[in-house]
Write an enzyme that holds these catalytic residues in place. Structure first.
Site, PDB file in Angstrom:
ATOM      1  CG  ASP A  97     -14.762 -12.152  35.982  1.00  0.00           C
ATOM      2  OD1 ASP A  97     -14.615 -12.162  37.055  1.00  0.00           O
ATOM      3  OD2 ASP A  97     -14.923 -10.545  35.513  1.00  0.00           O
TER       4      ASP A  97
ATOM      5  CG  ASP B  48     -14.312  -5.923  38.062  1.00  0.00           C
ATOM      6  OD1 ASP B  48     -14.036  -6.818  38.898  1.00  0.00           O
ATOM      7  OD2 ASP B  48     -13.291  -5.202  37.621  1.00  0.00           O
TER       8      ASP B  48
ATOM      9  CD  GLU C 244     -17.246  -6.575  41.949  1.00  0.00           C
ATOM     10  OE1 GLU C 244     -16.717  -5.882  40.866  1.00  0.00           O
ATOM     11  OE2 GLU C 244     -17.347  -6.896  42.949  1.00  0.00           O
TER      12      GLU C 244
ATOM     13  CG  HIS D  54     -12.810 -13.217  43.740  1.00  0.00           C
ATOM     14  ND1 HIS D  54     -14.108 -13.071  43.117  1.00  0.00           N
ATOM     15  CD2 HIS D  54     -12.621 -11.836  42.828  1.00  0.00           C
ATOM     16  CE1 HIS D  54     -14.688 -11.291  42.459  1.00  0.00           C
ATOM     17  NE2 HIS D  54     -13.167 -11.167  42.238  1.00  0.00           N
ATOM     18  CG  ASP D  55     -13.272  -9.081  45.598  1.00  0.00           C
ATOM     19  OD1 ASP D  55     -14.262  -8.877  44.425  1.00  0.00           O
ATOM     20  OD2 ASP D  55     -11.935  -8.893  45.597  1.00  0.00           O
TER      21      ASP D  55
HETATM   22  O1  TEU Z   1     -13.693  -5.702  42.700  1.00  0.00           O
HETATM   23  C1  TEU Z   1     -14.400  -4.187  42.980  1.00  0.00           C
HETATM   24  C2  TEU Z   1     -14.464  -3.895  44.713  1.00  0.00           C
HETATM   25  O2  TEU Z   1     -15.268  -3.536  44.792  1.00  0.00           O
HETATM   26  C3  TEU Z   1     -13.919  -4.699  45.109  1.00  0.00           C
HETATM   27  O3  TEU Z   1     -12.607  -4.210  44.962  1.00  0.00           O
HETATM   28  C4  TEU Z   1     -13.730  -4.349  46.867  1.00  0.00           C
HETATM   29  O4  TEU Z   1     -13.755  -2.708  46.634  1.00  0.00           O
HETATM   30  C5  TEU Z   1     -12.643  -4.676  47.630  1.00  0.00           C
HETATM   31  O5  TEU Z   1     -12.641  -6.322  47.529  1.00  0.00           O
HETATM   32  C6  TEU Z   1     -13.843  -4.910  48.648  1.00  0.00           C
HETATM   33  O6  TEU Z   1     -12.849  -5.695  49.795  1.00  0.00           O
HETATM   34  C7  TEU Z   1     -13.949  -6.132  41.251  1.00  0.00           C
HETATM   35  C8  TEU Z   1     -12.665  -7.204  41.441  1.00  0.00           C
HETATM   36  O7  TEU Z   1     -14.116  -8.756  42.030  1.00  0.00           O
HETATM   37  C9  TEU Z   1     -11.941  -7.246  42.591  1.00  0.00           C
HETATM   38  O8  TEU Z   1     -11.189  -8.378  42.859  1.00  0.00           O
HETATM   39  C10 TEU Z   1     -10.785  -6.940  41.573  1.00  0.00           C
HETATM   40  O9  TEU Z   1      -9.665  -6.447  42.557  1.00  0.00           O
HETATM   41  C11 TEU Z   1     -11.583  -5.417  41.184  1.00  0.00           C
HETATM   42  O10 TEU Z   1     -12.606  -5.042  40.925  1.00  0.00           O
HETATM   43  C12 TEU Z   1     -10.585  -3.919  40.344  1.00  0.00           C
HETATM   44  O11 TEU Z   1     -11.028  -5.094  38.866  1.00  0.00           O
END
Ligand code: TEU
Ligand code: CA
Length: 581
Positions: A107, A213, A270, A345-346
């Site tokens: 990642d 990311d 992403e 994970h989000d």
């Molecule tokens: O996520 C980016 C992102 O857009 C998410 O934070 C989203 O906005 C949010 O989860 C919606 O619920 C990436 C990673 O996957 C995330 O885990 C990180 O917190 C974020 O970037 C910052 O690095």
């Protein structure tokens, strides 16, 4: 009926025919009893992962980090977060995966670093620091009363302004996420050179590619203008139009793409906020030499309300049909590529979000969604626990059980007197909070679901007594084995499933999501009842050719739907799904 293209052999690729298993290191398997998952724990489960039939493992961030945002705040890109293990463990993991014919994707978090990264510690120490312009610093704005304000009205994704004031220098620095995650200044060629060194380092070490990311955020609008008011209730506004596809994004992505090409490395970017398929095609077009594929957010933002993620939003199956069909047909017609996912994970657990997580429905839901996702065109991503049908956290979770900065910061912003907003927000966290996907992986019925011999850093879901990997590996009718059949069918019939065309069937049906896949090699029909109730479905004429031969090859019911003929009215059982070939 659209005639499928002849497959251009130049456009076949290993990464298109692969499937990916995503591991959240903190929650997968703890080998040393500190309650935190680690690399040795992952190493101990490689056979379980391989039996699922996946080709690639994507690890969420493992590098040194203060863990403000679970490792998405990196303080050293060349060493491993100590509780996860050592660089020797990474080498062992690469070896263990390669030995089993699998690959490792890391990642890459390079839109921002941790504020503890030496670059930022140095940058913050003085305006004349040689690392000052590794980050984005701006002067304050003052109003007519001489009040100091941030340079613009951009909101952080984790609450408040996207700017943090640095008293000693009298300047603000940008952080689209937490204030401990300062955004890197990609306009600075030294930043790009440092990132390209990181990319090469881990590929030279044997890693096989990267998930990148928020990689579309790295180029910002040079003027950093105020964003239009979208949420009148807030002082700070989502400004994604000014950073989600900035002026130099594709220059940077092409630089990265040329490095990846040297290694034939896997890449998935992403890309939150971007809905424009042509913009995305610039990143994933076959001849663009940027990225293999991207995660768009249209499907996973489907239930976000008008006031943002944690406000009630409704979605209809028709919305999902529109989004899926848009991306499936656009990429097929334009030589792009989709990353297919329903969980990560989000995101909350897909059986809770898109189907039904009542105990009696979990296996049916998991299999229905595996059928829905697994037979589309693109590279399939399965998130740890999705193969088991793990649901969201229990409804009675109180705020003390949550761990995620996004949830906790949202909770902190609620005025103390507004108990109704507290209750509504707790409901939204239970529906959409990121911790839903971060509870420990459920291995067996031993304490803590076999995840750890100590209390885990986040509570285990109590349903592990009846929902765990050990039970499912032994049960041929489990969601785990259903997923492995889906993934093996993808390989066996890849010219249809991976490379074939896509078209909706019965597009107007409010509960049934059905689609056909067509290629010169044959045709397939996928039918999914998203409702937990029986529904009537009339077999449409436009699949009559397909029904003359073929049969149900995979279904979540036994006996499954037998012979179908156009015009026939069929009663689909709750959450029934089948794959016809
Ligand atoms: O996520 C980016 C992102 O857009 C998410 O934070 C989203 O906005 C949010 O989860 C919606 O619920 C990436 C990673 O996957 C995330 O885990 C990180 O917190 C974020 O970037 C910052 O690095
Ligand atoms: Ca551990």
């Amino acid at each position: 009926m659209q005639m499928p293209h002849k497959i251009d052999n130049r456009k076949r690729a290993w990464w298109k025919e692969s499937s990916v298993y995503q591991i959240y290191p903190a929650s997968f398997k703890d080998s040393n009893g500190d309650g935190i998952g680690d690399l040795k724990g992952i190493l101990s489960q490689l056979d379980y992962i391989q039996k699922l039939g996946v080709d690639i493992v994507w690890l969420n961030p493992i590098f040194k980090s203060p863990q403000i945002d679970m490792g998405y705040d990196i303080s050293d890109y060349y060493s491993i977060h100590e509780p996860y293990g050592t660089i020797d463990d990474v080498d062992a993991l690469i070896q263990g995966l390669h030995y089993r014919g699998m690959k490792l994707v890391l990642d890459l978090v390079v839109n921002h670093t941790s504020d503890q990264h030496p670059w930022f510690v140095n940058a913050r120490s003085s305006p004349s620091s040689e690392y000052r312009d590794f980050y984005i610093w701006k002067k304050p704005r003052y109003d007519e009363n001489g009040q100091r304000h941030p340079p613009n009205n951009w909101a952080s994704y984790f609450g408040g302004s996207a700017w943090e004031y640095d008293e000693p220098s009298g300047e603000y620095y940008l952080h689209l996420f937490a204030k401990e995650q300062p955004d890197l200044n990609w306009e600075n060629p030294r930043v790009r050179e440092e990132v390209y060194k990181i990319i090469r380092f881990w590929l030279d070490r044997g890693a096989d590619g990267y998930r990148m990311d928020v990689i579309n955020f790295i180029s910002k609008h040079p003027d950093f203008p105020d964003a239009p008011i979208k949420n009148a209730a807030s002082k700070w506004q989502n400004a994604s139009e000014y950073y989600s596809h900035g002026p130099r994004l594709h220059e940077y992505l092409h630089d990265i793409g040329m490095i990846l090409k040297e290694y034939d490395a896997f890449s998935v970017g992403e890309m939150p906020e971007v809905k424009d398929t042509n913009e995305i095609l610039k990143a994933v077009g076959f001849d663009r030499e940027e990225l293999n594929m991207i995660f768009h957010f249209e499907l996973v933002d489907i239930d976000h309300g008008p006031g943002g993620k944690f406000t009630a939003g409704n979605w209809q199956l028709g919305d999902m049909k529109r989004i899926v069909s848009k991306w499936q047909t656009f990429m097929y017609e334009n030589d792009g590529w989709n990353a297919l996912y329903l969980e990560n994970h989000d995101q909350p657990r897909s059986i809770s979000r898109f189907a039904s997580d009542l105990p009696e429905h979990r296996v049916l839901s998991a299999k229905m969604l595996a059928t829905f996702l697994g037979f589309q065109s693109g590279t399939v991503f399965v998130y740890q626990g999705q193969e088991l049908g793990m649901p969201n956290v229990p409804w009675d979770w109180t705020i003390e059980k949550y761990r995620d900065i996004e949830t906790l910061n949202h909770w902190k912003e609620i005025p103390g007197t507004q108990t109704s907003l507290h209750e509504a927000s707790l409901r939204e966290y239970r529906l959409k909070g990121r911790d839903n996907a971060r509870t420990p992986m459920q291995w067996d019925t031993s304490p803590n679901a076999g995840f750890s011999t100590s209390d885990p850093w986040i509570p285990v879901h109590e349903d592990f007594h009846t929902l765990n990997a050990a039970m499912q590996v032994k049960d041929p009718e489990s969601a785990y084995h259903y997923w492995s059949r889906v993934l093996s069918l993808r390989k066996k019939f890849k010219d249809i499933i991976v490379y074939g065309s896509f078209a909706l069937v019965s597009p107007e049906h409010p509960e049934v999501f059905a689609y056909v896949r067509r290629s010169e090699d044959g045709n397939a029909l996928v039918v999914c009842n998203f409702s937990p109730r029986p529904v009537q479905w009339t077999v449409p004429e436009d699949v009559s050719d397909l029904l003359k031969e073929g049969r149900v090859v995979l279904s979540n019911y036994s006996p499954s739907c037998d012979g179908l003929r156009a015009g026939q009215s069929v009663t689909l059982r709750p959450l029934e799904a089948f794959f016809w070939l």
